[in-house]
Design an enzyme around this catalytic site. Structure first.
Site, mmCIF file in Angstrom:
data_model
loop_
_atom_site.group_PDB
_atom_site.id
_atom_site.type_symbol
_atom_site.label_atom_id
_atom_site.label_comp_id
_atom_site.label_asym_id
_atom_site.label_seq_id
_atom_site.Cartn_x
_atom_site.Cartn_y
_atom_site.Cartn_z
ATOM 1 N N HIS A 155 143.145 -28.638 -3.210
ATOM 2 C CA HIS A 155 142.451 -29.921 -3.173
ATOM 3 C C HIS A 155 143.345 -31.018 -3.745
ATOM 4 O O HIS A 155 144.367 -30.756 -4.369
ATOM 5 C CB HIS A 155 141.146 -29.865 -3.977
ATOM 6 C CG HIS A 155 140.030 -29.183 -3.260
ATOM 7 N ND1 HIS A 155 139.943 -27.815 -3.149
ATOM 8 C CD2 HIS A 155 138.948 -29.685 -2.602
ATOM 9 C CE1 HIS A 155 138.848 -27.494 -2.466
ATOM 10 N NE2 HIS A 155 138.232 -28.615 -2.129
ATOM 11 N N LYS A 159 140.408 -34.010 -8.137
ATOM 12 C CA LYS A 159 139.240 -33.124 -8.217
ATOM 13 C C LYS A 159 139.112 -32.604 -9.649
ATOM 14 O O LYS A 159 140.074 -32.073 -10.214
ATOM 15 C CB LYS A 159 139.366 -31.965 -7.231
ATOM 16 C CG LYS A 159 138.141 -31.055 -7.199
ATOM 17 C CD LYS A 159 138.213 -30.076 -6.043
ATOM 18 C CE LYS A 159 137.006 -29.152 -6.019
ATOM 19 N NZ LYS A 159 135.722 -29.863 -5.929
#
Length: 266
Positions: A155, A159
């Protein structure tokens, strides 16, 4: 047929802005509130590249829900805010559709209890991309026949939680069909602590956080003489919108909490 009235919390975030566009462009939905703590008195059209909508951002969720009376609250905020947002939605008889990750099993259980008390439905999905849901289902099937598995999720570097909700949901689904055992050598050791990833039910989950990624996952199965990789990539946040749209339209049709969008597709 009456339109479904939708409020969005975390509306000025990257996911929130995508939800705003999706709702505005669906003739079956009506955007009634865009909630963001850092925004107020600004027409949402200014931030989503649209002409003026006639709806300003709200920065008070309780006030927005009481005044605008939505049917559904879509929440893409953060783990610190989501608990209060969901409980506030339930308090005012608004069905929550939550994409915020970081929720634990006990959180879902509490929301389920509160939703049933109010005879409301709620959907809590770690991933709204239909392709990601299929990836998880395919991984669940593969684990029945190839129980040696590792998960790699990748990600963007903003995040906040690791591993991702999608990785944890995948691991839970695999655990349901796989006999528990510890993979790898019994005397395996890490020269760099954490280099083998986090352990879940005897197998490993690895989290990568780098600029340039959106949301990606590989589930790798190993067996004698073969390797199977099931992979999904979200290369734009619009990939999540068909799933959010489906959840918004389905959430009023049941009572209690549903965890995972897979429960809504055949």
């Amino acid at each position: 047929m009456d339109k479904i009235k939708v409020a969005v919390s975390g509306a000025n975030g990257k996911m929130g802005q995508e939800v705003l566009r999706m709702v505005i462009n669906d003739p079956e939905l009506e955007l009634v509130a865009a909630i963001d703590l850092k925004m107020s008195a600004i027409d949402i059209g200014q931030v989503i590249g649209h002409e003026p909508i006639g709806i300003n951002f709200d920065n008070d969720i309780e006030q927005a829900l009481t005044q605008k009376q939505p049917d559904v609250l879509v929440d893409f905020t953060n783990p610190q805010a989501v608990h209060n947002n969901v409980k506030t939605a339930i308090k005012y008889n608004v069905c929550p559709v939550v994409g915020t990750t970081g929720l634990q099993a006990e959180d879902i259980a509490e929301f389920n209890r509160l939703l049933k008390q109010q005879e409301l439905g709620g959907i809590f999905a770690p991933n709204f991309a239909i392709g990601a849901i299929l990836m998880m289902r395919f991984a669940e099937q593969a684990a029945k026949y190839m129980p040696n598995v590792e998960i790699i999720e990748l990600h963007h570097d903003q995040k906040i939680d690791a591993p991702s909700g999608t990785a944890l949901k995948t691991a839970e689904m695999i655990k349901e069909v796989r006999s528990s055992f510890k993979q790898g050598l019994e005397d395996e050791f890490e020269k760099v602590p954490g280099s083998r990833g986090g352990e879940y039910d005897g197998f490993r989950i690895h989290s990568v956080r780098l600029p340039g990624f959106i949301a990606h996952q590989e589930v790798i199965f190993g067996s004698s003489g073969q390797v199977l990789t099931i992979k999904h990539d979200s290369i734009h946040r619009e990939s999540f919108m068909p799933g959010v749209n489906l959840a918004v339209k389905k959430v009023k049709g049941f009572v209690g909490a549903i965890y995972g969008l897979d429960k809504l597709i055949d």
